[in-house]
Scaffold this motif. Structure first.
Motif, short mmCIF file in Angstrom:
data_model
loop_
_atom_site.label_atom_id
_atom_site.label_comp_id
_atom_site.label_asym_id
_atom_site.label_seq_id
_atom_site.Cartn_x
_atom_site.Cartn_y
_atom_site.Cartn_z
N VAL A 44 0.84 -1.19 0.00
CA VAL A 44 0.00 0.00 0.00
C VAL A 44 0.88 1.25 0.00
N LYS A 45 2.00 1.17 0.72
CA LYS A 45 2.92 2.31 0.79
C LYS A 45 3.81 2.37 -0.46
N GLY A 46 3.84 1.28 -1.25
CA GLY A 46 4.70 1.25 -2.42
C GLY A 46 6.15 0.98 -2.10
N TRP A 47 6.44 0.32 -0.96
CA TRP A 47 7.83 -0.04 -0.66
C TRP A 47 8.13 -1.41 -1.22
N PRO A 48 9.21 -1.57 -1.97
CA PRO A 48 9.57 -2.92 -2.40
C PRO A 48 10.34 -3.63 -1.28
N VAL A 49 9.68 -4.54 -0.58
CA VAL A 49 10.38 -5.27 0.48
C VAL A 49 10.56 -6.71 0.04
N LEU A 76 23.74 -18.64 -1.29
CA LEU A 76 23.44 -17.48 -0.44
C LEU A 76 21.95 -17.16 -0.57
N PRO A 77 21.28 -16.94 0.55
CA PRO A 77 19.87 -16.58 0.42
C PRO A 77 19.75 -15.11 0.05
N VAL A 78 19.58 -14.79 -1.23
CA VAL A 78 19.43 -13.39 -1.58
C VAL A 78 17.98 -13.11 -1.93
N SER A 79 17.68 -11.83 -1.89
CA SER A 79 16.34 -11.42 -2.21
C SER A 79 16.38 -10.73 -3.56
N THR A 80 15.52 -11.17 -4.47
CA THR A 80 15.46 -10.53 -5.79
C THR A 80 15.24 -9.03 -5.63
N THR A 81 14.40 -8.67 -4.66
CA THR A 81 14.07 -7.26 -4.46
C THR A 81 15.32 -6.44 -4.21
N VAL A 96 13.52 8.64 -1.71
CA VAL A 96 12.89 7.34 -1.96
C VAL A 96 13.83 6.21 -1.54
N VAL A 97 15.12 6.38 -1.90
CA VAL A 97 16.10 5.34 -1.57
C VAL A 97 16.17 5.13 -0.06
N GLY A 98 16.16 6.23 0.68
CA GLY A 98 16.20 6.14 2.15
C GLY A 98 15.02 5.38 2.70
N LYS A 99 13.82 5.70 2.17
CA LYS A 99 12.61 5.00 2.62
C LYS A 99 12.70 3.51 2.36
N ILE A 100 13.21 3.17 1.17
CA ILE A 100 13.31 1.75 0.81
C ILE A 100 14.26 1.03 1.78
N PHE A 101 15.42 1.66 2.05
CA PHE A 101 16.37 1.03 2.97
C PHE A 101 15.75 0.83 4.34
N MET A 102 15.00 1.84 4.81
CA MET A 102 14.36 1.72 6.11
C MET A 102 13.40 0.53 6.12
N SER A 103 12.60 0.41 5.05
CA SER A 103 11.61 -0.67 5.03
C SER A 103 12.31 -2.03 5.00
N TRP A 104 13.53 -2.09 4.43
CA TRP A 104 14.27 -3.35 4.45
C TRP A 104 14.71 -3.70 5.86
#
Length: 421
Positions: A107-112, A362-367, A390-398
């Motif tokens: 809903v927030k549009g974060w790619p997690v 290695l367990p990586v995430s495609t995202t 936007v980049v900062g928000k994405i890192f936070m959501s990770w």
């Protein structure tokens, strides 16, 4: 064992609902990785992307999505320490928790990362519901490390690829001629890498267990085929003199747009085969325990029944169609301005990194990998090309994905335990 016998049907229905919810979240959030770059670079419209993703994600999920899913994701939990009842409730709460977090993020549009949501959730219920010792903490380290490693790797590769596109094609006297000359090579690379990714990640489950050498040869063949199709398509692209006046490279970008459609389809297939396991794995574990009236040894691999895979695949498609556009917009438009040549560099880098990582285990995430690659392309154009907010928000959501997944799973687990036991 009474409670499984008493509530078996109720639990089964609930587990399917939660599993479907989780699959919906995977579709709404994670599929955008496969599609975001293609849409952002305008190689596909959102509608076309959704159709492509539906077909290929569905095929990937259903054909290659694991006749056998490692029941508990990547050895995070010591299955022998968990009783079947707790197992059922725990896996259900993990599905519900991961699904909820994906809903919020979408809903927030974060790619997690869906992988990390479910991993966090499983850790949460095991640590609280069973005991802290039931978690293989040594397995958590590599996962955390992959947050840093995979974006950096793919970012570096994307950076290099994009610089090579600039040197060989864009910054030359005859960009269009050079595009026709070099793009088939990139096509070969793309076909080869993505085929390797699919063969190494996807097809194990159909019972096609190819040796490394066979996969390699097959991938070379696929690469050559893609290259030939590509050359055939390229002959039909003419220099559009008018458009080139307005935007110097529009003919060149058309050449890359052809390439992007290839990468999008293949990414979706590989993604479907890989990430459906996130939704289907825990569900398969629950179904396995319930069908055997609680006697199932959880550590044993649960063969995934066809209808469970189908449920997962359908959930993914619906999620993509209903909410996928938000995350697609974030990856494709908001991090940095993408054109087909840039989007291509990002996707090829992602595929390469994921292939490499699965080879090492290695367990990586495609995202994370894709976002890293998009960042790499942005950096190649100078740091000003990135939208740092936007980049900062994405890192936070990770960062919060694992803890939030764990926290939600604990809450849901305690509620379910209070209801059923």
């Amino acid at each position: 064992m009474s409670f499984i016998a008493d509530y078996g049907f109720v639990l089964l229905v609930l587990a399917c609902m939660f599993g479907f919810f989780m699959a919906w979240g995977v579709g709404a959030n994670d599929v955008a990785n496969a599609m975001g770059t293609s849409v952002g670079s305008r190689a596909l419209t959102i509608k076309q992307a959704i159709v492509v993703a539906m077909i290929f994600e569905f095929c990937g999920a259903y054909l290659a999505g694991g006749q056998v899913t490692e029941t508990i994701k990547s050895g995070i939990v010591d299955a022998s320490a968990i009783s079947p009842e707790l197992m059922v409730l725990g896996m259900m709460s993990a599905l519900l928790a991961a699904g909820t977090w994906l809903l919020i993020a979408s809903v927030k549009g974060w790619p997690v990362s869906t992988t990390h949501s479910i991993v966090g959730a499983v850790i949460g219920f095991a640590a609280v519901g069973v005991s802290v010792d039931a978690v293989h903490w040594s397995g958590v380290g590599p996962i955390v490390a992959s947050w840093v490693v995979s974006p950096m790797l793919s970012g570096t590769i994307a950076f290099g690829l994009f610089i090579s596109v600039q040197r060989l094609i864009i910054d030359t006297d005859e960009p269009f001629q050079n595009a026709k000359r070099f793009v088939p090579l990139y096509m070969f690379l793309t076909g080869f890498m993505v085929a390797l990714m699919t063969l190494s990640k996807g097809l194990k489950h159909i019972g096609l267990d190819l040796s490394g050498g066979q996969s390699f040869m097959l991938a070379v063949g696929v690469g050559a085929l893609v290259m030939l199709i590509g050359i055939a398509l390229l002959t039909r692209i003419k220099v559009d003199v008018e458009a080139d006046k307005a935007f110097h490279f529009s003919s060149v970008e058309k050449v890359f747009a052809v390439l992007m459609i290839f990468t999008a389809c293949s990414m979706a297939f590989a993604h479907g085969s890989n990430d459906v396991a996130n939704a289907v794995g825990p569900l398969a574990a629950v179904v396995g325990v319930l069908q055997s009236e609680g006697a199932a040894v959880i550590g044993a691999k649960a063969a995934v029944p066809g209808w469970v895979l189908l449920l997962g695949a359908v959930g993914i498609v619906i999620g993509l169609a209903t909410y996928g556009y938000k995350v697609i917009a974030t990856i494709g438009k908001q991090i940095t301005e993408l054109t087909p040549s840039r989007g291509f560099a990002a996707e090829l880098a992602t595929a390469t990194t994921v292939v490499g990582a699965s080879a090492i285990g290695l367990p990586v995430s495609t995202t994370h990998t894709l976002v890293g690659a998009v960042l790499g392309v942005g950096i190649a154009r100078g740091i000003g090309a990135l939208n740092l907010g936007v980049v900062g928000k994405i890192f936070m959501s990770w960062l919060v994905t694992l803890p939030v997944g764990a926290g939600l799973a604990i809450v849901f687990f305690l509620i379910l335990r209070a209801i059923f036991i």
